[in-house]
Write an enzyme that holds these catalytic residues in place. Sequence first.
Site, PDB file in Angstrom:
ATOM      1  CD  GLN A 154       2.983  -3.902  -6.062  1.00  0.00           C
ATOM      2  OE1 GLN A 154       2.801  -2.740  -5.723  1.00  0.00           O
ATOM      3  NE2 GLN A 154       1.995  -4.734  -6.284  1.00  0.00           N
ATOM      4  N   GLY A 180     -11.228  -7.029   0.347  1.00  0.00           N
ATOM      5  CA  GLY A 180     -12.366  -7.041   1.262  1.00  0.00           C
ATOM      6  C   GLY A 180     -12.310  -8.069   2.380  1.00  0.00           C
ATOM      7  CG  MET A 215      -2.063  -1.000   1.128  1.00  0.00           C
ATOM      8  SD  MET A 215      -3.091  -1.044   2.611  1.00  0.00           S
ATOM      9  CE  MET A 215      -2.083  -1.967   3.740  1.00  0.00           C
ATOM     10  CB  CYS A 252      -1.773   0.461  -9.457  1.00  0.00           C
ATOM     11  SG  CYS A 252      -2.045   2.165  -9.007  1.00  0.00           S
ATOM     12  CE  LYS A 301      -2.186  -6.424  -4.381  1.00  0.00           C
ATOM     13  NZ  LYS A 301      -2.773  -5.170  -4.871  1.00  0.00           N
TER      14      LYS A 301
HETATM   15  C1  LIG Z   1      -3.727   3.327   0.534  1.00  0.00           C
HETATM   16  C2  LIG Z   1      -3.608   2.191  -0.447  1.00  0.00           C
HETATM   17  C3  LIG Z   1      -2.483   2.103  -1.251  1.00  0.00           C
HETATM   18  C4  LIG Z   1      -2.336   1.036  -2.145  1.00  0.00           C
HETATM   19  N1  LIG Z   1      -1.172   0.908  -2.861  1.00  0.00           N
HETATM   20  C5  LIG Z   1      -0.969  -0.210  -3.617  1.00  0.00           C
HETATM   21  C6  LIG Z   1       0.294  -0.480  -4.225  1.00  0.00           C
HETATM   22  O1  LIG Z   1       1.263   0.279  -4.106  1.00  0.00           O
HETATM   23  N2  LIG Z   1       0.406  -1.607  -4.978  1.00  0.00           N
HETATM   24  C7  LIG Z   1      -0.638  -2.488  -5.140  1.00  0.00           C
HETATM   25  O2  LIG Z   1      -0.487  -3.523  -5.806  1.00  0.00           O
HETATM   26  N3  LIG Z   1      -1.820  -2.267  -4.565  1.00  0.00           N
HETATM   27  C8  LIG Z   1      -1.998  -1.170  -3.796  1.00  0.00           C
HETATM   28  N4  LIG Z   1      -3.188  -1.004  -3.136  1.00  0.00           N
HETATM   29  C9  LIG Z   1      -4.222  -2.060  -3.239  1.00  0.00           C
HETATM   30  C10 LIG Z   1      -4.022  -3.095  -2.123  1.00  0.00           C
HETATM   31  O3  LIG Z   1      -2.786  -3.768  -2.260  1.00  0.00           O
HETATM   32  C11 LIG Z   1      -5.156  -4.138  -2.150  1.00  0.00           C
HETATM   33  O4  LIG Z   1      -5.138  -4.808  -3.380  1.00  0.00           O
HETATM   34  C12 LIG Z   1      -6.528  -3.491  -1.948  1.00  0.00           C
HETATM   35  O5  LIG Z   1      -6.501  -2.549  -0.894  1.00  0.00           O
HETATM   36  C13 LIG Z   1      -7.602  -4.559  -1.671  1.00  0.00           C
HETATM   37  O6  LIG Z   1      -7.319  -5.267  -0.476  1.00  0.00           O
HETATM   38  P1  LIG Z   1      -8.084  -4.929   0.923  1.00  0.00           P
HETATM   39  O7  LIG Z   1      -9.543  -4.921   0.619  1.00  0.00           O
HETATM   40  O8  LIG Z   1      -7.668  -6.026   1.844  1.00  0.00           O
HETATM   41  O9  LIG Z   1      -7.604  -3.567   1.350  1.00  0.00           O
HETATM   42  C14 LIG Z   1      -3.356   0.060  -2.257  1.00  0.00           C
HETATM   43  C15 LIG Z   1      -4.504   0.179  -1.460  1.00  0.00           C
HETATM   44  C16 LIG Z   1      -4.629   1.214  -0.549  1.00  0.00           C
HETATM   45  C17 LIG Z   1      -5.851   1.295   0.324  1.00  0.00           C
END
Ligand SMILES: Cc1cc2nc3c(=O)[nH]c(=O)nc-3n(C[C@H](O)[C@H](O)[C@H](O)COP(=O)(O)O)c2cc1C
Length: 328
Positions: free
Chosen positions: A62, A205, A10, A92, A131
């Site tokens: 990553q 989720g 993230m 992303c 991913k």
């Molecule tokens: C603040 C934030 C930053 C994120 N940055 C990335 C990232 O740098 N690379 C990535 O693959 N996904 C990124 N994501 C997506 C998360 O890795 C993840 O796929 C997404 O939040 C869904 O999972 P969750 O519902 O458990 O949060 C980000 C999500 C959030 C909320």
Amino acid sequence: MTHKVSVAPMMDCTDRHDRFFLRLISKNVMLYSEMIATKSAIHGDRKKILGFSPEEKPLALQVGGSNKKELSEVAKIAEDMGYDEININLGCPSKKVQKNMFGACLMKEPDLVSECIHSMVNSCNIPVTAKTRIGFDDIEDFNYLNMFITKMKNAGCKTFIIHARKAILKGLTPKQNLNIPKLNYKIVYKIKKENPDLEIIMNGGISKIEEIRNHLKICNGVMIGRAIYQNPYFLVDIEREIFNTKNNPTREDVAEKLIKYLEKEVKLGTKVNHIMRHAVGLYHGQVGSKKWKRYLSDNMMARDSDFQKAKHIMTIVQNNEKVNQTIA
Ligand SMILES: Cc1cc2nc3c(=O)[nH]c(=O)nc-3n(C[C@H](O)[C@H](O)[C@H](O)COP(=O)(O)O)c2cc1C
């Protein structure tokens, strides 16, 4: 190294300080860096951008990019620096990321992606993982996703983290893209069933132990982002219930170790707020949570916060622990 449970990459969240903090709570989860663009990894201040503490391991880097030569160079750098895995971001949807041709828009380019993976696999000995999302724009189709995954598999990728919602490349902000497209876990289960030899990690989720258990009946692992960042002590439930770990640290143990790390890092020039901002959720759902948050925001999250304030923090921690124990 296991992918049974990992913490999602993230941006602005899972930097090295956050990972150190999370590792104080869980020894068994796999951790991921924020996405780092190939060009910054190659030309930037490497220690600052890619450096980490050995305690954070197992740790994946990553990377965001679509240039074969750069990606293979970064894969080698990651291996040389001691990362355990290199992961390519194919999920992303942000505009900036699309402009630079990385992230979710690469789902439109399966051949280019497999060439990239092939050259990464050939340049390092650590696992190359991907991913991705289940689709993009109007495409949310099992055959397309399976074709995409098969091409990457043939290029040498064996582990796929799949965020179970599609990416809308135009018209939604990155935040909306984390909530609005509907979760579709079934398509991910189907990918696993069709490709039993691949390691398939479910993402999106997930916030309860029961949900983790259900996904693990079919998938090889789960990846959790927001639920852990907002409530990092959820990792103790995960340790206890999923990894069967005993003698997990209390919040007080975690705070104490974090303050030691803070002291060491501050001497090296790290700003107090760069570390403590990640600890805001430590008392999530507990009595004293408000007090903890207020103390951090009043004293430790300003740009010029100083370490002296950290000493008082243990008094707050101990009071919180006492109150919560009385209630329990
Ligand atoms: C603040 C934030 C930053 C994120 N940055 C990335 C990232 O740098 N690379 C990535 O693959 N996904 C990124 N994501 C997506 C998360 O890795 C993840 O796929 C997404 O939040 C869904 O999972 P969750 O519902 O458990 O949060 C980000 C999500 C959030 C909320």
